[in-house]
Write an enzyme that holds these catalytic residues in place. Structure first.
Site, short mmCIF file in Angstrom:
data_model
loop_
_atom_site.label_atom_id
_atom_site.label_comp_id
_atom_site.label_asym_id
_atom_site.label_seq_id
_atom_site.Cartn_x
_atom_site.Cartn_y
_atom_site.Cartn_z
N HIS A 146 -20.34 -30.97 -8.48
CA HIS A 146 -21.75 -31.06 -8.82
C HIS A 146 -22.61 -31.28 -7.58
O HIS A 146 -22.44 -32.27 -6.85
CB HIS A 146 -21.94 -32.23 -9.79
CG HIS A 146 -23.33 -32.45 -10.25
ND1 HIS A 146 -23.99 -33.64 -10.05
CD2 HIS A 146 -24.19 -31.64 -10.91
CE1 HIS A 146 -25.19 -33.56 -10.58
NE2 HIS A 146 -25.35 -32.36 -11.10
N ARG A 147 -23.49 -30.33 -7.31
CA ARG A 147 -24.31 -30.33 -6.09
C ARG A 147 -23.42 -30.40 -4.85
O ARG A 147 -23.77 -31.01 -3.84
CB ARG A 147 -25.32 -31.49 -6.10
CG ARG A 147 -26.17 -31.56 -7.36
CD ARG A 147 -27.14 -32.73 -7.34
NE ARG A 147 -27.61 -33.03 -8.69
CZ ARG A 147 -28.27 -34.13 -9.05
NH1 ARG A 147 -28.56 -35.03 -8.13
NH2 ARG A 147 -28.64 -34.32 -10.30
N GLU A 194 -21.73 -26.41 -7.76
CA GLU A 194 -22.94 -26.29 -8.57
C GLU A 194 -24.13 -26.61 -7.69
O GLU A 194 -24.03 -27.44 -6.78
CB GLU A 194 -22.85 -27.25 -9.76
CG GLU A 194 -23.98 -27.16 -10.76
CD GLU A 194 -25.12 -28.15 -10.52
OE1 GLU A 194 -26.12 -28.11 -11.26
OE2 GLU A 194 -25.03 -28.95 -9.55
N ASP A 227 -28.86 -26.41 -7.37
CA ASP A 227 -30.18 -26.35 -8.02
C ASP A 227 -31.11 -25.53 -7.14
O ASP A 227 -31.14 -25.72 -5.92
CB ASP A 227 -30.76 -27.75 -8.19
CG ASP A 227 -29.82 -28.68 -8.93
OD1 ASP A 227 -29.78 -28.61 -10.16
OD2 ASP A 227 -29.13 -29.48 -8.27
N HIS A 276 -32.40 -30.65 -5.79
CA HIS A 276 -32.43 -31.04 -7.19
C HIS A 276 -33.80 -31.53 -7.66
O HIS A 276 -34.36 -31.01 -8.62
CB HIS A 276 -31.39 -32.13 -7.46
CG HIS A 276 -31.44 -32.65 -8.87
ND1 HIS A 276 -32.20 -33.75 -9.23
CD2 HIS A 276 -30.82 -32.21 -9.99
CE1 HIS A 276 -32.06 -33.96 -10.53
NE2 HIS A 276 -31.23 -33.05 -11.02
N GLU A 335 -28.02 -23.37 -10.92
CA GLU A 335 -29.02 -23.82 -11.87
C GLU A 335 -30.43 -23.46 -11.40
O GLU A 335 -30.84 -23.81 -10.29
CB GLU A 335 -28.95 -25.33 -12.10
CG GLU A 335 -29.99 -25.81 -13.10
CD GLU A 335 -29.98 -27.30 -13.35
OE1 GLU A 335 -30.98 -27.81 -13.90
OE2 GLU A 335 -28.98 -27.96 -12.98
N LYS A 375 -33.86 -24.54 -11.58
CA LYS A 375 -34.41 -25.86 -11.87
C LYS A 375 -35.90 -25.78 -12.20
O LYS A 375 -36.68 -25.17 -11.46
CB LYS A 375 -34.20 -26.77 -10.67
CG LYS A 375 -34.30 -28.24 -10.98
CD LYS A 375 -33.06 -28.69 -11.73
CE LYS A 375 -33.09 -30.17 -12.03
NZ LYS A 375 -31.91 -30.58 -12.82
N ASP A 416 -19.54 -35.34 -9.75
CA ASP A 416 -19.81 -35.69 -8.37
C ASP A 416 -18.52 -36.01 -7.62
O ASP A 416 -18.50 -35.98 -6.39
CB ASP A 416 -20.73 -36.91 -8.29
CG ASP A 416 -22.10 -36.66 -8.90
OD1 ASP A 416 -22.52 -35.49 -8.99
OD2 ASP A 416 -22.76 -37.65 -9.28
#
Length: 294
Positions: free
Chosen positions: A43-44, A70, A72, A85, A153, A155, A282
């Site tokens: 995640h990120r 992943e 944003d 993000h 994503e 955003k 994360d």
């Protein structure tokens, strides 16, 4: 052994090559049960270990052995797509020190050059001083170099009219919209159903995911334009996952579920027992160790 519906169907047609996930028998974890283990998404990037959404974070995910990352995507004042993000720069950069007289800290009120001048790493740790907010183009080139796969994503698209078309244009220009990338290495998601509808209309070949937990009665509507439902793990149970799996998504295959954000072993095992297809985290190493994911 529980075998995810989409994975089983795809394996039957593609000789154990997952069209959506891009994993194969040669690259998956050894043993007969690999299809039952969830995909682990960093995640990120590996954001528990490096500043989120930076090149350093996806590099860390790579060195830890994770293919899927992943991110944003948002847009600057002068139209550059950047990977960050929050819709403001306050939390993850030194914007307040560099631009103390500005009245707004929102990304859409800064140019790409101004954002480029910011430190996006020191907030996380001094060893990351000088990390930058990457442009989407820089980010895609690094993911390509790392031979990784991307859950992208879009955003807050309501802030950035036309961001879907622009995102697809950057993906095209960086070589990410050929058949190989689209079928194996790319998923586009958003909390906005309208945004996902737009992506599906513009490029119906791309795998898409809706971020959220629609009511079971509403799922057939989502299945018309998306392939996955990606919910907060606290909002689902095994029955909900089964309901999603029971529907064919936009590409005619069983819909899938990727749950977020799971960062501890006990919760990861609980979510795995629900039958999810992926876990967004994360701490990808913690989750992988807990569920045997890949």
């Amino acid at each position: 052994m529980y075998v995810r519906p989409a994975a089983a169907a795809t394996a039957a047609f593609l000789g154990l090559t997952l069209t959506v996930f891009g994993a194969s028998a040669a690259t998956a974890a050894p043993g007969p049960d690999w299809l039952s283990n969830p995909i682990v998404y960093a995640h990120r990037g590996a954001s528990a270990y490096a500043p989120e959404n930076t090149l350093e974070s996806i590099d860390r995910a790579m060195t830890m052995g994770f293919d899927w990352v992943e991110n944003d995507v948002q847009r600057t004042k002068d139209g550059e797509l950047v990977v960050i993000h929050d819709d403001t720069l306050l939390r993850t950069t030194n914007v307040k020190q560099v631009f103390p007289d500005r009245k707004s800290w929102r990304i859409k009120d800064f140019t790409a050059a101004e954002i480029r001048s910011l430190d996006a790493g020191s907030w996380f740790g001094p060893q990351f001083a000088g990390a930058r907010v990457p442009t989407l183009r820089e980010y895609m080139n690094r993911v390509q170099r790392n031979r990784q796969r991307l859950l992208l994503e879009i955003k807050k698209p309501e802030l950035y009219p036309g961001i879907e078309e622009q995102t697809l244009r950057v993906l095209e220009e960086t070589g990410w919209l050929d058949e190989s990338h689209v079928s194996r290495r790319l998923v586009i998601q958003s909390f906005s159903s309208a945004s996902i509808r737009t992506v599906h209309r513009l490029r119906p070949d791309i795998v898409t995911a809706y971020l959220g937990t629609p009511a079971v009665s509403e799922l057939p509507k989502y299945a018309e334009f998306t392939d996955r439902i990606n919910p907060w793990y606290k909002t689902i149970d095994g029955d909900y996952v089964d309901a999603v799996h029971g529907l064919a998504g936009a590409h005619g295959k069983a819909m899938e579920v990727d749950a977020w954000i799971v960062d501890d072993a006990e919760t990861a095992r609980q979510v795995q027992d629900m039958g999810v297809d992926g876990i967004i985290t994360d701490k990808p190493d913690v989750v992988r160790d807990a569920v045997g994911g890949y």
